[in-house]
Design an enzyme around this catalytic site. Structure first.
Site, PDB file in Angstrom:
ATOM      1  N   GLY A   1       4.681   2.507 -10.764  1.00 16.88           N
ATOM      2  CA  GLY A   1       4.071   3.479 -10.880  1.00 16.88           C
ATOM      3  C   GLY A   1       3.297   3.981 -12.335  1.00 16.88           C
ATOM      4  O   GLY A   1       2.602   4.677 -12.460  1.00 16.88           O
TER       5      GLY A   1
ATOM      6  N   HIS B   1      13.034  -1.777  -0.582  1.00 15.18           N
ATOM      7  CA  HIS B   1      12.221  -1.473  -1.388  1.00 15.18           C
ATOM      8  C   HIS B   1      12.778  -0.107  -2.205  1.00 15.18           C
ATOM      9  O   HIS B   1      13.550   0.554  -1.420  1.00 15.18           O
ATOM     10  CB  HIS B   1      10.643  -0.886  -1.060  1.00 15.18           C
ATOM     11  CG  HIS B   1       9.784  -0.624  -2.319  1.00 15.18           C
ATOM     12  ND1 HIS B   1       9.771   0.487  -2.996  1.00 15.18           N
ATOM     13  CD2 HIS B   1       9.025  -1.333  -2.938  1.00 15.18           C
ATOM     14  CE1 HIS B   1       9.003   0.643  -3.871  1.00 15.18           C
ATOM     15  NE2 HIS B   1       8.434  -0.708  -3.768  1.00 15.18           N
TER      16      HIS B   1
ATOM     17  N   GLU C   1      12.010  -5.577  -8.972  1.00 13.76           N
ATOM     18  CA  GLU C   1      10.989  -4.482  -9.461  1.00 13.76           C
ATOM     19  C   GLU C   1      12.000  -3.415 -10.220  1.00 13.76           C
ATOM     20  O   GLU C   1      12.502  -2.486  -9.627  1.00 13.76           O
ATOM     21  CB  GLU C   1      10.502  -3.940  -8.305  1.00 13.76           C
ATOM     22  CG  GLU C   1       9.644  -4.595  -7.403  1.00 13.76           C
ATOM     23  CD  GLU C   1       8.771  -3.641  -6.768  1.00 13.76           C
ATOM     24  OE1 GLU C   1       7.396  -3.984  -6.875  1.00 13.76           O
ATOM     25  OE2 GLU C   1       9.143  -2.878  -5.646  1.00 13.76           O
TER      26      GLU C   1
ATOM     27  N   TRP D   1       0.749  -1.202   0.086  1.00 10.68           N
ATOM     28  CA  TRP D   1      -0.094   0.174  -0.041  1.00 10.68           C
ATOM     29  C   TRP D   1       0.911   1.216  -0.061  1.00 10.68           C
ATOM     30  O   TRP D   1       0.184   2.354  -0.203  1.00 10.68           O
ATOM     31  CB  TRP D   1      -1.024  -0.226   1.147  1.00 10.68           C
ATOM     32  CG  TRP D   1      -2.086  -1.130   1.403  1.00 10.68           C
ATOM     33  CD1 TRP D   1      -2.211  -2.015   0.373  1.00 10.68           C
ATOM     34  CD2 TRP D   1      -3.102  -0.970   2.285  1.00 10.68           C
ATOM     35  NE1 TRP D   1      -3.565  -2.561   0.749  1.00 10.68           N
ATOM     36  CE2 TRP D   1      -3.786  -2.303   1.905  1.00 10.68           C
ATOM     37  CE3 TRP D   1      -3.091  -0.556   3.447  1.00 10.68           C
ATOM     38  CZ2 TRP D   1      -5.077  -2.693   2.625  1.00 10.68           C
ATOM     39  CZ3 TRP D   1      -4.339  -0.951   4.355  1.00 10.68           C
ATOM     40  CH2 TRP D   1      -5.083  -1.854   3.952  1.00 10.68           C
TER      41      TRP D   1
HETATM   42  P1  13P Z   1       3.205  -0.085  -8.945  1.00 10.95           P
HETATM   43  O1  13P Z   1       2.480  -1.378  -8.989  1.00 10.95           O
HETATM   44  O2  13P Z   1       2.462   0.939  -8.454  1.00 10.95           O
HETATM   45  O3  13P Z   1       4.110   0.017 -10.079  1.00 10.95           O
HETATM   46  O4  13P Z   1       4.297  -0.235  -7.738  1.00 10.95           O
HETATM   47  C1  13P Z   1       5.055  -1.294  -7.654  1.00 10.95           C
HETATM   48  C2  13P Z   1       5.854  -1.320  -6.529  1.00 10.95           C
HETATM   49  O5  13P Z   1       6.788  -0.235  -6.139  1.00 10.95           O
HETATM   50  C3  13P Z   1       5.404  -2.321  -5.492  1.00 10.95           C
HETATM   51  O6  13P Z   1       6.205  -2.386  -4.425  1.00 10.95           O
END
Ligand code: 13P
Length: 254
Positions: free
Chosen positions: A172, A96, A166, A11
């Protein structure tokens, strides 16, 4: 490796009120509880975690977005692994990219992961390149991130280790701009290869690998079925209960 798909809702710093958090948690928990082939992890901000303490089920789990690397010491503003475990948290995201952007180093990420695993929780260690260069230097960046962020983790903990890939350039964005399933597959093979070089074949098979970055309803199923990953880390779409429920459903159908 896990049999069920692991879908993690990050979130981030949302929603803005406890009332909204309760509503989102309830809806997501109901959606996840219906699915046999999916493990759903909900990671609310720290401010709301206590309200959901031990609120998980056998299919829906409580996660945290960060943690301190120790259970002791003077650490104003931090939250210890032991506190999280006591609330019934089972999964903790560490490293992250949004935390790394605030100065978190691979070394710190590794210390956090070690502390999480020692407390009996699963550690979701995030890696990802900022951009892709034609020369392929990003592979080396990822290799170093992996090596250094896993420093000090004993092989016996690998079963509780989760690597989340990621790429920052996808975070985003919309599904159209995410990694393609084919790219995700290539990266999952690369990650396994680096793990094999570092830890040997047997240990390298144990951690789950997740993909995160612009996961939406449109691409979730395809990434899971042909990306070679065991789950997804979902950001903005985890805030839309209906959309997230559809992502969970598509994961259950893979
Ligand atoms: P989005 O799904 O908004 O691209 O974010 C990915 C994320 O950073 C999940 O940890």
């Amino acid at each position: 490796m896990r049999r069920k798909k692991l879908i993690v809702a990050n979130w981030k710093m949302h929603p803005g009120s406890m009332a909204e958090a309760r509503s989102l948690f309830g809806k997501t928990k109901r959606a996840g509880s219906r699915l046999e082939k999916v493990e759903t992890v909900i990671c609310p901000p720290f401010a709301y975690l206590g309200a959901f303490a031990h609120g998980g089920t056998s299919r829906v789990f409580l996660g945290a977005q960060d943690v301190f690397y120790s259970n002791s010491g003077r650490a104003t503003g931090e939250v210890s692994p032991e506190m999280l475990r006591d609330l019934g948290v089972t999964h903790v995201i560490v490293g992250h990219s949004e935390r790394r952007a605030l100065g978190e180093t691979n070394e710190l990420v590794a210390r956090k992961a070690v502390a999480v695993l020692a407390e009996g929780m699963q550690a979701i260690v995030c890696i990802g390149e900022k951009e892709r260069d034609e020369g392929g230097a990003f592979y080396e960046t990822l290799k170093v991130q992996l090596k250094e962020s896993l420093q000090g983790i004993a092989r016996r903990f690998f079963i509780d280790l989760i690597i989340a890939y990621e790429p920052l350039w996808a975070i985003g964005k919309s599904a159209k701009e995410a990694s393609t399933p084919k790219d995700v597959q290539e990266m999952s093979i690369f990650i396994r290869k680096v793990l094999t070089d570092l830890y040997g074949k047997e240990a390298a098979q144990q951690p789950s690998v997740l993909y995160g970055g612009a996961v939406e309803e449109e691409n979730a199923g395809a990434i899971l079925s042909s990306g070679g990953v065991q789950g997804l880390l979902v950001g903005h779409k985890s805030l839309d209960a209906e959309a997230f429920a559809r992502i969970l459903k598509s994961a259950n159908a893979v």
